[in-house]
Design a protein around this motif. Structure first.
Motif, PDB file in Angstrom:
ATOM      1  N   PRO A  47       0.797  -1.491   0.234  1.00 30.76           N
ATOM      2  CA  PRO A  47      -0.022  -0.051  -0.033  1.00 30.76           C
ATOM      3  C   PRO A  47       0.837   1.683   0.176  1.00 30.76           C
ATOM      4  N   GLU A  48       2.228   0.821   0.100  1.00 26.94           N
ATOM      5  CA  GLU A  48       3.080   2.587   0.412  1.00 26.94           C
ATOM      6  C   GLU A  48       3.625   2.674  -0.807  1.00 26.94           C
ATOM      7  N   ALA A  49       3.148   1.769  -1.693  1.00 23.96           N
ATOM      8  CA  ALA A  49       3.187   2.317  -3.496  1.00 23.96           C
ATOM      9  C   ALA A  49       2.586   3.154  -3.927  1.00 23.96           C
ATOM     10  N   TYR A  50       3.733   4.215  -4.828  1.00 26.84           N
ATOM     11  CA  TYR A  50       3.487   5.220  -5.778  1.00 26.84           C
ATOM     12  C   TYR A  50       2.726   4.997  -7.026  1.00 26.84           C
ATOM     13  N   ALA A  51       1.093   5.188  -6.525  1.00 24.80           N
ATOM     14  CA  ALA A  51       0.590   4.728  -7.472  1.00 24.80           C
ATOM     15  C   ALA A  51      -0.214   5.536  -8.304  1.00 24.80           C
TER      16      ALA A  51
END
Length: 283
Positions: free
Chosen positions: A64-68
């Motif tokens: 969930p920390e990914a830059y999406a």
């Protein structure tokens, strides 16, 4: 060898603590031959089987920390409005739907973080690449990342900024998410735009190879010279992979443009330092 490396690697198959031993030389010799021929080698079951659930759990926890952010990009990861000749493959625009968890979001205790920083692991990888040594990137965001590809998304055709990339699948997609690459499609002195253009246009099937990867497999790859992608992920499960990026030279930091593409932010290090390159290829 550090305790973390002993716990992570299947040292019965991959003797990281025994450089120069017969078992070491056999593995390194085979890996070197594959890298010379295709620019890619897979070391199956590098991680102990009992740690595969740990890899998956740690990846799922930080995903969930990914830059999406879906981006419009080209294969060279330069600005899409860069002035280029009409037939230049850099004018082919693709949709990049994968997302990256930056290194500063990965806990120091994570298996992939410990493996990336292990001197024994770095020594082994350098030997496989026929190098005296390899360096962690000086970039505080790249170097080590978790690549997250959600269902319906893909990581389109591109070249890597760094010369030597090591990756490990931590979670398989339910379907799709196949790693595809074009071995040695360019070199330090030749961009070979014609073949790159053909692949991007869907007319270069004869240049493409595909890999079947399993969680815990270690992949060594010369991504600076091989056009590559991960095909669209299908089903209900995302594809996660750790990417360990090293350089033959110390001090490598990504360009502000590419850093902003991948992580949605730029740190002072990226602004203050020009990216270190050993060639004149597009990024």
């Amino acid at each position: 060898m550090t305790a973390s490396a002993v716990q992570v690697a299947d040292t019965a198959r991959y003797p990281l603590s025994e450089p120069g031993s017969p078992a070491w030389r056999k593995i390194v010799s085979r890996t070197r031959a594959e890298l010379r021929e295709t620019g890619c080698s897979v070391l199956a079951d590098f991680i102990r089987p009992e740690l595969r659930d740990v890899l998956r759990h740690e990846g799922a926890k930080i995903a969930p920390e990914a830059y999406a952010k879906v981006e419009r990009v080209n294969a060279y990861n330069i600005a899409i409005d860069t002035p280029l000749p009409e037939d230049h493959p850099g004018r082919t625009i693709m949709e990049r739907g994968n997302a990256f968890v930056a290194r500063d979001r990965i806990p120091a205790t994570a298996v992939i973080q410990q493996l990336y920083s292990s001197r024994e692991f770095q020594r082994f990888v350098a030997d496989c690449f026929e190098l005296p040594e390899l360096h962690e990137l000086a970039d505080p965001l790249s170097g080590l990342v978790l690549n997250v590809i959600e269902p319906g998304r893909a990581h389109p055709w591109h070249f890597d900024t760094n010369e030597y990339t090591v990756s490990m699948l931590t979670q398989e997609a339910a379907d799709g998410g196949v790693f595809e690459y074009c071995p040695n499609i360019r070199s330090e002195t030749a961009e070979n735009f014609d073949d790159v253009r053909a692949v991007l246009a869907g007319e270069g099937e004869h240049l493409i190879r595909r890999l079947t990867l399993r969680p815990g497999d270690l992949q060594l790859f010369r991504g600076r010279f091989a056009l590559h992608r991960v095909s669209s992920v299908q089903g209900a499960v995302a594809r996660h992979s750790a990417i360990f990026a090293y350089s033959e030279r110390p001090g490598v930091i990504g360009s502000p443009e590419r850093t902003r593409q991948l992580f949605g932010r730029v740190l002072p290090e990226h602004v203050a330092s020009a990216a270190v390159r050993g060639d004149q290829l597009l990024d």
